[in-house]
Design an enzyme around this catalytic site. Sequence first.
Site, PDB file in Angstrom:
ATOM      1  N   THR A 161       1.425  -4.693   4.326  1.00 57.85           N
ATOM      2  CA  THR A 161       1.198  -4.943   5.590  1.00 57.85           C
ATOM      3  C   THR A 161       0.524  -6.445   5.721  1.00 57.85           C
ATOM      4  OG1 THR A 161      -1.037  -4.042   5.563  1.00 57.85           O
ATOM      5  CG2 THR A 161       0.712  -2.481   6.332  1.00 57.85           C
TER       6      THR A 161
ATOM      7  N   THR B 196       0.818  -1.206  -0.103  1.00 54.13           N
ATOM      8  CA  THR B 196       0.128   0.074  -0.053  1.00 54.13           C
ATOM      9  C   THR B 196       0.839   1.231  -0.089  1.00 54.13           C
ATOM     10  OG1 THR B 196      -1.731  -1.022   1.341  1.00 54.13           O
ATOM     11  CG2 THR B 196      -1.805   1.171   1.257  1.00 54.13           C
TER      12      THR B 196
ATOM     13  N   THR C 149       3.277  -9.280  14.809  1.00 55.63           N
ATOM     14  CA  THR C 149       2.049  -9.709  14.075  1.00 55.63           C
ATOM     15  C   THR C 149       1.159  -8.398  13.766  1.00 55.63           C
ATOM     16  OG1 THR C 149       0.566 -11.583  14.192  1.00 55.63           O
ATOM     17  CG2 THR C 149       0.530 -10.236  16.060  1.00 55.63           C
TER      18      THR C 149
ATOM     19  N   GLN D 144      -2.784 -19.777  20.106  1.00 56.75           N
ATOM     20  CA  GLN D 144      -3.875 -18.973  19.447  1.00 56.75           C
ATOM     21  C   GLN D 144      -3.931 -17.639  19.924  1.00 56.75           C
ATOM     22  OE1 GLN D 144      -7.639 -20.905  19.033  1.00 56.75           O
ATOM     23  NE2 GLN D 144      -6.671 -22.554  17.934  1.00 56.75           N
TER      24      GLN D 144
ATOM     25  N   ASP E  25       1.493  -6.586  -4.442  1.00 53.86           N
ATOM     26  CA  ASP E  25       0.418  -6.590  -3.142  1.00 53.86           C
ATOM     27  C   ASP E  25       0.949  -7.676  -2.423  1.00 53.86           C
ATOM     28  OD1 ASP E  25      -2.810  -5.802  -2.467  1.00 53.86           O
ATOM     29  OD2 ASP E  25      -1.761  -7.449  -1.365  1.00 53.86           O
ATOM     30  N   SER E  26       1.209  -7.667  -1.078  1.00 52.65           N
ATOM     31  CA  SER E  26       1.918  -8.464  -0.224  1.00 52.65           C
ATOM     32  C   SER E  26       1.208  -9.660   0.020  1.00 52.65           C
ATOM     33  CB  SER E  26       2.560  -8.161   0.942  1.00 52.65           C
ATOM     34  OG  SER E  26       1.529  -8.077   2.076  1.00 52.65           O
ATOM     35  N   SER E  27      -0.206  -9.766  -0.432  1.00 54.06           N
ATOM     36  CA  SER E  27      -0.966 -11.207  -0.468  1.00 54.06           C
ATOM     37  C   SER E  27      -0.376 -12.010  -1.628  1.00 54.06           C
ATOM     38  CB  SER E  27      -2.360 -10.734  -0.529  1.00 54.06           C
ATOM     39  OG  SER E  27      -2.509  -9.747  -1.651  1.00 54.06           O
TER      40      SER E  27
HETATM   41  N1  ASP Z   1      -2.611  -5.496   0.290  1.00 55.09           N
HETATM   42  C1  ASP Z   1      -1.847  -4.786   0.873  1.00 55.09           C
HETATM   43  C2  ASP Z   1      -0.369  -5.400   0.986  1.00 55.09           C
HETATM   44  O1  ASP Z   1      -0.286  -6.089   1.717  1.00 55.09           O
HETATM   45  C3  ASP Z   1      -2.061  -4.090   2.184  1.00 55.09           C
HETATM   46  C4  ASP Z   1      -1.066  -2.967   2.631  1.00 55.09           C
HETATM   47  O2  ASP Z   1      -0.106  -2.900   2.288  1.00 55.09           O
HETATM   48  O3  ASP Z   1      -1.311  -2.481   3.964  1.00 55.09           O
HETATM   49  O4  ASP Z   1       0.360  -5.230   0.093  1.00 55.09           O
END
Ligand code: ASP
Length: 339
Positions: free
Chosen positions: A92, A13, A165, A279, A60-62
């Site tokens: 993030t 982001t 985390t 958890q 995008d880090s996903s």
């Molecule tokens: N979807 C974004 C990512 O992880 C979220 C972010 O950066 O806050 O790349």
Amino acid sequence: MPKRLLIIYTGGTIGMKQTAHGLAPAPDLAAEITQLIEMGPSFQKNPPVLHTLSYEPLIDSSDMTPAVWLKIATDIEQRYDNYDGFVVLHGTDTLAYTSSALCYFIRRQGKPVVLTGAQLPFGFPRSDARSNLISAIEVAATMPAAMAQVCVVFGSKIMRGNRVTKVSANAYDAFDSPRCAPLGSIGIDIHFQGARRTVHEQSDPLPTLALPPDNAVVLLRLYPGISAQLLRAVCADTVTRAVVLEAYGSGNAPSRCPDFLNEVKSVVERGIVVLVVSQPLDGVVSFGRYAAGSSLAGAGAISGRDLTTEAAVTKLYYLLACGCASSEIANKLRHHVSA
Ligand code: ASP
């Protein structure tokens, strides 16, 4: 001598732009960084020399994968002698996995590697991108040598890389490290809180890292009703080498369900490492506390103690990438090697 820092931009982001399909990574962050540094009042006294390395593609880090963890670690190791510190700009969503992975995959020690990102992109009003980037650069330039380690700088906190985390999708303090005291705080001044870095075991020569298949490590969260069949199915893939089991509280699992415990035993007997984490956000595994925890230990599972899920997953990938056999991995985990 001004400090020399390398900023590695992986996406996220922090540098995104609005597109017709939503926010997406944009390549022009380097110009914004340069402008930011030129304008930055914080650096007027002793500005660090900054170089940038922008990844292609920016993600995008996903979309993060273990292969990219290894690439970031390799890029840093190859340039280790040329810089005093490193800043990694990252999305993030999976930042805590990458920061944990870098704690294990970067085998050179003694220089700060600071990960940061933002909840809102640079160009947005009320964006936290500028302050997080400036704070990360300052931390990388000023972290005391005895503390220098992989860490995350986000909002008002400096946190250990493999205990952090993501705790909020909305707050500017998006990260926390409830299982480990922060390394420092960011306010008007930056304060470091003195925790020395954990010195990781170094073998000589360092093994060449060869990543295992992505699904060599699997993650399973316990819930009331979980069945032995599910664990069996999760471990049926022949490439599975390790399971991170997110158990309750201090490492408890259903103790009146012999099928489930027998399945854990059989998985362990087949050479699959079962590593138990807790958890709750601040949970620490302590098998002996409840009979329900002792049963997992009795079945051959290993306590992950204060490891976060992210640290457990990435540590297992690292040990597998080192070529360790299951017994060696179990031994290192039991003796807290490279915590
Ligand atoms: N979807 C974004 C990512 O992880 C979220 C972010 O950066 O806050 O790349």
